[in-house]
Design a protein around this motif. Structure first.
Motif, PDB file in Angstrom:
ATOM      1  N   SER A 238       0.825  -1.222   0.000  1.00 25.12           N
ATOM      2  CA  SER A 238       0.000   0.000   0.000  1.00 25.12           C
ATOM      3  C   SER A 238       0.854   1.264   0.000  1.00 25.12           C
ATOM      4  N   HIS A 239       2.103   1.158   0.512  1.00 26.97           N
ATOM      5  CA  HIS A 239       3.022   2.300   0.546  1.00 26.97           C
ATOM      6  C   HIS A 239       4.382   1.843   0.010  1.00 26.97           C
ATOM      7  N   PRO A 240       4.494   1.656  -1.305  1.00 25.22           N
ATOM      8  CA  PRO A 240       5.744   1.100  -1.867  1.00 25.22           C
ATOM      9  C   PRO A 240       6.982   1.948  -1.606  1.00 25.22           C
ATOM     10  N   ASN A 241       6.793   3.227  -1.296  1.00 24.53           N
ATOM     11  CA  ASN A 241       7.947   4.095  -1.024  1.00 24.53           C
ATOM     12  C   ASN A 241       8.258   4.215   0.465  1.00 24.53           C
ATOM     13  N   SER A 242       7.572   3.446   1.279  1.00 26.11           N
ATOM     14  CA  SER A 242       7.800   3.511   2.727  1.00 26.11           C
ATOM     15  C   SER A 242       9.226   3.087   3.062  1.00 26.11           C
ATOM     16  N   GLU A 243       9.893   3.881   3.870  1.00 26.62           N
ATOM     17  CA  GLU A 243      11.227   3.532   4.355  1.00 26.62           C
ATOM     18  C   GLU A 243      11.147   2.896   5.741  1.00 26.62           C
ATOM     19  N   MET A 244      10.160   3.347   6.519  1.00 27.36           N
ATOM     20  CA  MET A 244      10.021   2.851   7.887  1.00 27.36           C
ATOM     21  C   MET A 244       9.754   1.343   7.922  1.00 27.36           C
ATOM     22  N   VAL A 245       9.012   0.831   6.946  1.00 29.07           N
ATOM     23  CA  VAL A 245       8.661  -0.587   6.962  1.00 29.07           C
ATOM     24  C   VAL A 245       9.897  -1.476   6.927  1.00 29.07           C
ATOM     25  N   HIS A 246      10.979  -0.972   6.352  1.00 35.42           N
ATOM     26  CA  HIS A 246      12.195  -1.785   6.240  1.00 35.42           C
ATOM     27  C   HIS A 246      12.888  -1.980   7.588  1.00 35.42           C
ATOM     28  N   LEU A 247      12.520  -1.165   8.588  1.00 34.87           N
ATOM     29  CA  LEU A 247      13.014  -1.401   9.944  1.00 34.87           C
ATOM     30  C   LEU A 247      12.536  -2.749  10.462  1.00 34.87           C
ATOM     31  N   ALA A 248      11.351  -3.158  10.004  1.00 37.75           N
ATOM     32  CA  ALA A 248      10.828  -4.471  10.389  1.00 37.75           C
ATOM     33  C   ALA A 248      11.252  -5.541   9.392  1.00 37.75           C
ATOM     34  N   LEU A 249      11.182  -5.216   8.104  1.00 35.40           N
ATOM     35  CA  LEU A 249      11.421  -6.231   7.071  1.00 35.40           C
ATOM     36  C   LEU A 249      12.817  -6.842   7.136  1.00 35.40           C
ATOM     37  N   TYR A 250      13.839  -6.022   7.404  1.00 37.30           N
ATOM     38  CA  TYR A 250      15.197  -6.576   7.358  1.00 37.30           C
ATOM     39  C   TYR A 250      15.373  -7.681   8.397  1.00 37.30           C
ATOM     40  N   LYS A 251      14.700  -7.522   9.550  1.00 33.56           N
ATOM     41  CA  LYS A 251      14.778  -8.532  10.607  1.00 33.56           C
ATOM     42  C   LYS A 251      14.153  -9.844  10.144  1.00 33.56           C
ATOM     43  N   PHE A 252      12.979  -9.725   9.515  1.00 36.20           N
ATOM     44  CA  PHE A 252      12.313 -10.928   9.016  1.00 36.20           C
ATOM     45  C   PHE A 252      13.179 -11.634   7.970  1.00 36.20           C
ATOM     46  N   TYR A 253      13.758 -10.834   7.078  1.00 36.45           N
ATOM     47  CA  TYR A 253      14.597 -11.418   6.028  1.00 36.45           C
ATOM     48  C   TYR A 253      15.832 -12.099   6.612  1.00 36.45           C
ATOM     49  N   LEU A 254      16.429 -11.472   7.639  1.00 34.89           N
ATOM     50  CA  LEU A 254      17.595 -12.090   8.285  1.00 34.89           C
ATOM     51  C   LEU A 254      17.219 -13.418   8.921  1.00 34.89           C
ATOM     52  N   ASP A 255      16.065 -13.430   9.610  1.00 34.34           N
ATOM     53  CA  ASP A 255      15.615 -14.665  10.266  1.00 34.34           C
ATOM     54  C   ASP A 255      15.337 -15.774   9.256  1.00 34.34           C
ATOM     55  N   GLU A 258      17.175 -14.772   4.013  1.00 36.38           N
ATOM     56  CA  GLU A 258      17.053 -14.141   2.696  1.00 36.38           C
ATOM     57  C   GLU A 258      18.018 -12.953   2.672  1.00 36.38           C
ATOM     58  N   ALA A 259      19.288 -13.292   2.464  1.00 39.92           N
ATOM     59  CA  ALA A 259      20.363 -12.321   2.629  1.00 39.92           C
ATOM     60  C   ALA A 259      20.228 -11.112   1.710  1.00 39.92           C
ATOM     61  N   GLU A 260      19.945 -11.358   0.440  1.00 37.15           N
ATOM     62  CA  GLU A 260      19.869 -10.249  -0.516  1.00 37.15           C
ATOM     63  C   GLU A 260      18.793  -9.248  -0.127  1.00 37.15           C
ATOM     64  N   LYS A 261      17.618  -9.773   0.226  1.00 35.13           N
ATOM     65  CA  LYS A 261      16.513  -8.882   0.622  1.00 35.13           C
ATOM     66  C   LYS A 261      16.847  -8.137   1.917  1.00 35.13           C
ATOM     67  N   ALA A 262      17.509  -8.850   2.833  1.00 33.74           N
ATOM     68  CA  ALA A 262      17.887  -8.220   4.104  1.00 33.74           C
ATOM     69  C   ALA A 262      18.849  -7.058   3.858  1.00 33.74           C
ATOM     70  N   VAL A 263      19.823  -7.273   2.990  1.00 32.35           N
ATOM     71  CA  VAL A 263      20.806  -6.230   2.686  1.00 32.35           C
ATOM     72  C   VAL A 263      20.127  -5.022   2.061  1.00 32.35           C
ATOM     73  N   VAL A 264      19.204  -5.257   1.126  1.00 35.10           N
ATOM     74  CA  VAL A 264      18.483  -4.145   0.480  1.00 35.10           C
ATOM     75  C   VAL A 264      17.710  -3.343   1.521  1.00 35.10           C
ATOM     76  N   SER A 265      17.007  -4.043   2.427  1.00 31.26           N
ATOM     77  CA  SER A 265      16.233  -3.341   3.458  1.00 31.26           C
ATOM     78  C   SER A 265      17.133  -2.547   4.390  1.00 31.26           C
ATOM     79  N   MET A 266      18.260  -3.143   4.785  1.00 34.90           N
ATOM     80  CA  MET A 266      19.188  -2.430   5.669  1.00 34.90           C
ATOM     81  C   MET A 266      19.770  -1.204   4.979  1.00 34.90           C
ATOM     82  N   GLN A 267      20.049  -1.325   3.701  1.00 33.41           N
ATOM     83  CA  GLN A 267      20.584  -0.175   2.964  1.00 33.41           C
ATOM     84  C   GLN A 267      19.550   0.954   2.908  1.00 33.41           C
ATOM     85  N   ILE A 268      18.290   0.599   2.691  1.00 29.67           N
ATOM     86  CA  ILE A 268      17.227   1.618   2.652  1.00 29.67           C
ATOM     87  C   ILE A 268      17.136   2.342   3.991  1.00 29.67           C
TER      88      ILE A 268
END
Length: 453
Positions: A238-255, A258-268
């Motif tokens: 619903s908010h494809p440009n959201s940056e705040m959501v990646h504060l949660a997403l990177y943790k899920f990806y790490l768990d 999913e390394a590539e996705k985690a790195v992208v979220s952390m970079q954002i």
């Protein structure tokens, strides 16, 4: 308490009350007998009371008001002023009595009720405060927030939530009221209701990013990882440009590895201008731990650190320095510690680490230079004297080393290991000077301390 109302009352009270509340006393009326004299006396005593209150002579103000009461006890403003003065003297019983008289004479006066509320609040008389605030709510909806807080203090949590729901429906959600809600849910342990409330908010207002983030946090707190992740994905859609959501997403990806996705979220997150520095540093710390396990992403870590804003670079460089130090790459660790020192030149921990690393990488000239600077800032820290002495010994400057080491010894307190290190270095200095006896004396002192440890 509504401070702004007190300020208005203070400014306008003298003007308003004589007009609004003394209507029964006509000060311009010609006396029929001694009525005029009484009216003049009343006015004189009343304004004397206001003057005395203004200079904080509350006792004298009360004396003047009591003289007014003997002349005419029909004026509610008289008892209002009495109540305020008694309250200032912490004579709360008398203050309550006086204010109740004022309210009895003029039941719909907000100022009187608000002052009475203040008296109850000062005494922590929560039940009477609640009764009074209920009457005040009809004048100003803001009092509802006070009412909710009072309900929380008296553990009437359902009543508090009902008031908060009413306010949210009328005014929309607010951070302040959410804090009160969270206090209630924390006190009751009712996480189910808390989550249901947030789910309704997301459903009712899907455009509000904050609602999703709050729900993600509560799901995570409640160990409902799958629902938290689903909500994060829903927010991203619903908010494809959201940056705040990646504060949660990177943790899920790490768990989920999913390394590539985690790195992208952390970079954002780390490039974001919306996210607070404290949160970024937590993410960077996780990034460093991740790279320690997956060194193939080291270049991304170095790149993202170089792109972090100037204000955040001190702490970020420390994180990366610690990563390289743990990895055993002391040269790179020194380079990042030096960058950190450019931003935080008085950071004692970083100074100590970089100076010890200068010795390890055999950059003795730099160790002398930087430890001299460190001693100017921290003249009572023995570690800087020790580093300075070690570096000067390595540079074959034994006389200078002895002087600095003997000075530093005076600052060593209850640390036998460090004291022993000083003696070893002084022994090395004397050995360089061919002072064999002194060298042995200090060497023996060092060994003696080692045996006691």
């Amino acid at each position: 308490m509504k401070k702004q109302r007190y300020i208005l009352l203070f400014i306008f009270g003298i003007l308003l009350f004589p007009q609004a509340n003394y209507a029964q006393v006509d000060f311009n009326k010609k006396p029929d007998d001694d009525l005029g004299d009484n009216e003049d006396a009343y006015q004189e005593f009343f304004f004397e009371a206001l003057k005395q209150k203004g200079i904080e002579n509350y006792d004298r103000a009360i004396e003047a008001l009591l003289k007014c009461e003997k002349i005419d006890n029909s004026d509610p403003a008289l008892f209002f002023e009495l109540g305020k003065n008694y309250s200032q003297l912490k004579n709360f019983g008398a203050a309550e009595d006086a204010l109740q008289k004022a309210i009895k004479k003029q039941p719909d006066n907000e100022w009187y009720l608000d002052e009475l509320y203040g008296v109850y609040a000062k005494q922590n008389d929560l039940e009477n405060a609640i009764k009074t605030v209920k009457k005040l709510v009809k004048y100003h909806p803001d009092y509802k927030e006070d009412l909710a807080t009072l309900y929380v203090k008296t553990k009437k949590y359902d009543d508090a939530l009902k008031v908060l729901d009413e306010m949210d429906a009328e005014l929309g959600v607010s951070t302040t009221r959410d804090r009160v809600r969270n206090m209630i849910y924390s006190a009751t342990g009712n996480k189910k209701d808390q989550i249901e409330n947030l789910e309704e908010r997301v459903e009712d207002n899907p455009e509000e990013e904050k609602n999703y983030l709050s729900l993600i946090f509560r799901y995570s707190e409640n160990n409902e990882k799958e629902k938290a992740f689903e909500t994060a994905i829903k927010l991203l859609k619903s908010h494809p440009n959201s940056e705040m959501v990646h504060l949660a997403l990177y943790k899920f990806y790490l768990d989920d590895n999913e390394a590539e996705k985690a790195v992208v979220s952390m970079q954002i997150v780390l490039k974001s201008s919306q996210i607070k520095p404290e949160a970024k540093m937590m993410v960077l710390s996780d990034f460093v731990k991740f790279v320690a396990i997956h060194p193939e992403y080291e270049s991304q870590l170095v790149e993202i650190t170089s792109n972090i804003t100037e204000d955040e670079k001190g702490k970020s460089n420390i994180e990366v320095a610690q990563y390289f130090l743990a990895k055993g790459d002391k040269v790179k660790a020194v380079a990042y510690y030096e960058k950190a020192l450019e931003k935080e030149p008085d950071n004692f921990g970083v100074l100590r680490n970089v100076l010890l690393l200068y010795i390890d990488v055999e950059n003795y000239s730099k160790a002398v230079e930087k430890s001299d600077e460190a001693l100017d800032k921290f003249p009572s820290q023995p570690i800087f004297y020790l580093v300075n002495g070690v570096a000067k010994n390595k540079l074959n400057q034994p006389e200078k080393a002895i002087r600095v080491l003997e000075t530093g010894l005076d600052y060593v307190i209850d640390d036998h290991k460090m004291e022993g290190d000083f003696y070893k270095q002084i022994s090395i200095s004397h050995t360089q000077l061919n002072n064999t006896n002194k060298a042995k004396t200090f060497s023996d002192k060092a060994k003696q301390l080692e045996s006691t440890n």
